[in-house]
Each structure stands twice: as C-alpha cells, then as structure tokens.
Motif scaffolding. Structure first.
Motif, PDB file in Angstrom:
ATOM      1  N   ASP A  84      -6.085   8.052   3.657  1.00 38.21           N
ATOM      2  CA  ASP A  84      -5.429   7.923   3.765  1.00 38.21           C
ATOM      3  C   ASP A  84      -5.307   6.358   3.478  1.00 38.21           C
ATOM      4  O   ASP A  84      -5.588   5.520   3.972  1.00 38.21           O
ATOM      5  CB  ASP A  84      -4.630   7.960   4.765  1.00 38.21           C
ATOM      6  CG  ASP A  84      -2.893   7.357   4.493  1.00 38.21           C
ATOM      7  OD1 ASP A  84      -2.733   6.571   4.096  1.00 38.21           O
ATOM      8  OD2 ASP A  84      -1.783   8.358   4.804  1.00 38.21           O
ATOM      9  N   PRO A  85      -4.634   5.270   1.849  1.00 39.02           N
ATOM     10  CA  PRO A  85      -4.331   4.236   1.756  1.00 39.02           C
ATOM     11  C   PRO A  85      -3.470   3.642   3.214  1.00 39.02           C
ATOM     12  O   PRO A  85      -4.141   1.988   2.809  1.00 39.02           O
ATOM     13  CB  PRO A  85      -3.708   4.054   0.737  1.00 39.02           C
ATOM     14  CG  PRO A  85      -3.280   5.317  -0.165  1.00 39.02           C
ATOM     15  CD  PRO A  85      -3.983   6.710   1.336  1.00 39.02           C
ATOM     16  N   VAL A 132       1.183  -0.746  -0.355  1.00 38.39           N
ATOM     17  CA  VAL A 132       0.264   0.407   0.306  1.00 38.39           C
ATOM     18  C   VAL A 132       1.093   1.022  -0.155  1.00 38.39           C
ATOM     19  O   VAL A 132       0.587   2.326  -0.142  1.00 38.39           O
ATOM     20  CB  VAL A 132      -0.521   0.179   1.175  1.00 38.39           C
ATOM     21  CG1 VAL A 132      -1.630   1.548   1.730  1.00 38.39           C
ATOM     22  CG2 VAL A 132      -1.739  -1.528   1.198  1.00 38.39           C
ATOM     23  N   ARG A 133       2.180   0.758   0.585  1.00 36.60           N
ATOM     24  CA  ARG A 133       3.174   2.058   0.605  1.00 36.60           C
ATOM     25  C   ARG A 133       3.114   3.272  -0.836  1.00 36.60           C
ATOM     26  O   ARG A 133       2.871   4.045  -0.845  1.00 36.60           O
ATOM     27  CB  ARG A 133       4.084   2.126   0.862  1.00 36.60           C
ATOM     28  CG  ARG A 133       5.067   3.244   0.952  1.00 36.60           C
ATOM     29  CD  ARG A 133       6.278   2.572   2.338  1.00 36.60           C
ATOM     30  NE  ARG A 133       7.433   2.288   1.526  1.00 36.60           N
ATOM     31  CZ  ARG A 133       8.391   2.100   1.446  1.00 36.60           C
ATOM     32  NH1 ARG A 133       8.733   2.209   2.670  1.00 36.60           N
ATOM     33  NH2 ARG A 133       9.956   1.169   0.840  1.00 36.60           N
ATOM     34  N   PRO A 134       3.569   2.723  -1.910  1.00 36.81           N
ATOM     35  CA  PRO A 134       2.999   3.776  -2.628  1.00 36.81           C
ATOM     36  C   PRO A 134       1.850   4.908  -3.458  1.00 36.81           C
ATOM     37  O   PRO A 134       1.815   5.790  -3.129  1.00 36.81           O
ATOM     38  CB  PRO A 134       3.250   2.605  -3.799  1.00 36.81           C
ATOM     39  CG  PRO A 134       4.516   1.416  -4.146  1.00 36.81           C
ATOM     40  CD  PRO A 134       3.576   1.371  -2.231  1.00 36.81           C
ATOM     41  N   ALA A 135       0.343   3.521  -2.585  1.00 34.08           N
ATOM     42  CA  ALA A 135      -0.719   4.851  -2.306  1.00 34.08           C
ATOM     43  C   ALA A 135      -0.668   6.060  -1.688  1.00 34.08           C
ATOM     44  O   ALA A 135      -0.731   6.909  -1.872  1.00 34.08           O
ATOM     45  CB  ALA A 135      -1.629   3.785  -2.696  1.00 34.08           C
ATOM     46  N   HIS A 136      -0.192   5.001  -0.578  1.00 35.47           N
ATOM     47  CA  HIS A 136       0.262   6.432   0.652  1.00 35.47           C
ATOM     48  C   HIS A 136       1.358   7.266   0.115  1.00 35.47           C
ATOM     49  O   HIS A 136       1.011   8.399   0.408  1.00 35.47           O
ATOM     50  CB  HIS A 136       0.594   5.764   2.086  1.00 35.47           C
ATOM     51  CG  HIS A 136       0.936   5.799   3.132  1.00 35.47           C
ATOM     52  ND1 HIS A 136       0.510   7.074   3.763  1.00 35.47           N
ATOM     53  CD2 HIS A 136       2.316   6.537   3.119  1.00 35.47           C
ATOM     54  CE1 HIS A 136       1.367   7.005   4.825  1.00 35.47           C
ATOM     55  NE2 HIS A 136       2.548   7.179   4.483  1.00 35.47           N
ATOM     56  N   GLU A 168       1.915   8.162  -2.663  1.00 33.53           N
ATOM     57  CA  GLU A 168       0.954   9.755  -4.027  1.00 33.53           C
ATOM     58  C   GLU A 168       0.244  10.664  -2.869  1.00 33.53           C
ATOM     59  O   GLU A 168      -0.120  11.853  -3.371  1.00 33.53           O
ATOM     60  CB  GLU A 168       0.616   8.458  -4.671  1.00 33.53           C
ATOM     61  CG  GLU A 168       0.091   9.945  -6.225  1.00 33.53           C
ATOM     62  CD  GLU A 168      -0.645   8.615  -7.152  1.00 33.53           C
ATOM     63  OE1 GLU A 168      -1.838   8.433  -7.031  1.00 33.53           O
ATOM     64  OE2 GLU A 168      -0.496   7.715  -7.206  1.00 33.53           O
ATOM     65  N   TYR A 169      -0.423   9.947  -1.992  1.00 33.38           N
ATOM     66  CA  TYR A 169      -1.281  11.064  -0.767  1.00 33.38           C
ATOM     67  C   TYR A 169      -0.986  12.053  -0.306  1.00 33.38           C
ATOM     68  O   TYR A 169      -1.468  12.661  -0.292  1.00 33.38           O
ATOM     69  CB  TYR A 169      -2.455   9.890  -0.078  1.00 33.38           C
ATOM     70  CG  TYR A 169      -2.922  10.117   0.948  1.00 33.38           C
ATOM     71  CD1 TYR A 169      -4.239  10.478   0.598  1.00 33.38           C
ATOM     72  CD2 TYR A 169      -3.614  10.860   1.731  1.00 33.38           C
ATOM     73  CE1 TYR A 169      -5.396  11.717   0.532  1.00 33.38           C
ATOM     74  CE2 TYR A 169      -4.656  11.148   2.370  1.00 33.38           C
ATOM     75  CZ  TYR A 169      -5.879  11.743   2.229  1.00 33.38           C
ATOM     76  OH  TYR A 169      -6.131  12.306   3.226  1.00 33.38           O
ATOM     77  N   GLU A 183       0.146  14.372  -2.467  1.00 33.32           N
ATOM     78  CA  GLU A 183      -1.443  15.346  -2.469  1.00 33.32           C
ATOM     79  C   GLU A 183      -1.389  16.159  -1.862  1.00 33.32           C
ATOM     80  O   GLU A 183      -2.042  17.746  -2.120  1.00 33.32           O
ATOM     81  CB  GLU A 183      -1.751  14.512  -3.212  1.00 33.32           C
ATOM     82  CG  GLU A 183      -2.071  13.460  -4.599  1.00 33.32           C
ATOM     83  CD  GLU A 183      -2.789  12.802  -4.761  1.00 33.32           C
ATOM     84  OE1 GLU A 183      -4.025  12.488  -3.836  1.00 33.32           O
ATOM     85  OE2 GLU A 183      -2.717  12.006  -5.828  1.00 33.32           O
TER      86      GLU A 183
END
Length: 92
Positions: free
Chosen positions: A69-70, A21-25, A27-28, A31
C-alpha cells in the motif's frame, strides 16, 4: 478465505504527506476491490484513521497487501488493529 479487519490510525503530523499519497493509495484500494481482496474501506469522519475489511487467504497475504500500500512506505499511519473477523451476517 478469511476476513480480516484493519484499523489504521493516521499520523496527524503527516497529514500533508498523506494527502499527497492518498490518490495512489485509493487507486491501490480500487485494484484490490476489483480483485476481490477488499470488501470495504473508508476513513473515519474525523479523519483520524480508517477501517478496511479484507477477504484474503491468511494473515501473511494481508501483510503483503499492506506492505504494498502506498501509505506504508510514506509512513503516514500506525496499524491500530489487525484481526481475523467472523461476520455474523453474510457479506454480499
């Protein structure tokens, strides 16, 4: 606006899931940084958790940010600290 410090304590048994999940976290977080909501963030060097500093209107806004947050639905951390913070020196 108010500054808040958040300390996450990672669930070490969920390390594989956190890495997925870390890449999505991240990226969030990127942002949030671009939107001026995130001041600083990063993991502890021993990878047991992370520290994040937010610049938000209030605790309700921060909790909404954390909910999105993811990492949150992946259930890979425990919220160790959530506190409003008064910086002694200005943040640039």
């Amino acid at each position: 606006m108010a500054f808040y410090v958040v300390q996450l304590r990672f669930d070490l048994a969920a390390s594989d899931r956190r890495m997925e999940v870390r890449p999505a976290h991240r990226e969030y977080l990127t942002e949030l940084k671009a939107a001026g909501k995130l001041v600083a963030a990063g993991p502890f060097t021993d990878q047991t958790g992370a520290l994040l500093v937010y610049d938000v209107a209030d605790e309700a806004e921060l909790r909404d940010i954390l909910a999105k947050d993811p990492y949150t639905p992946a259930n890979v951390y425990e919220l160790a600290t959530l506190a409003e913070w008064e910086p002694l020196f200005p943040i640039s």
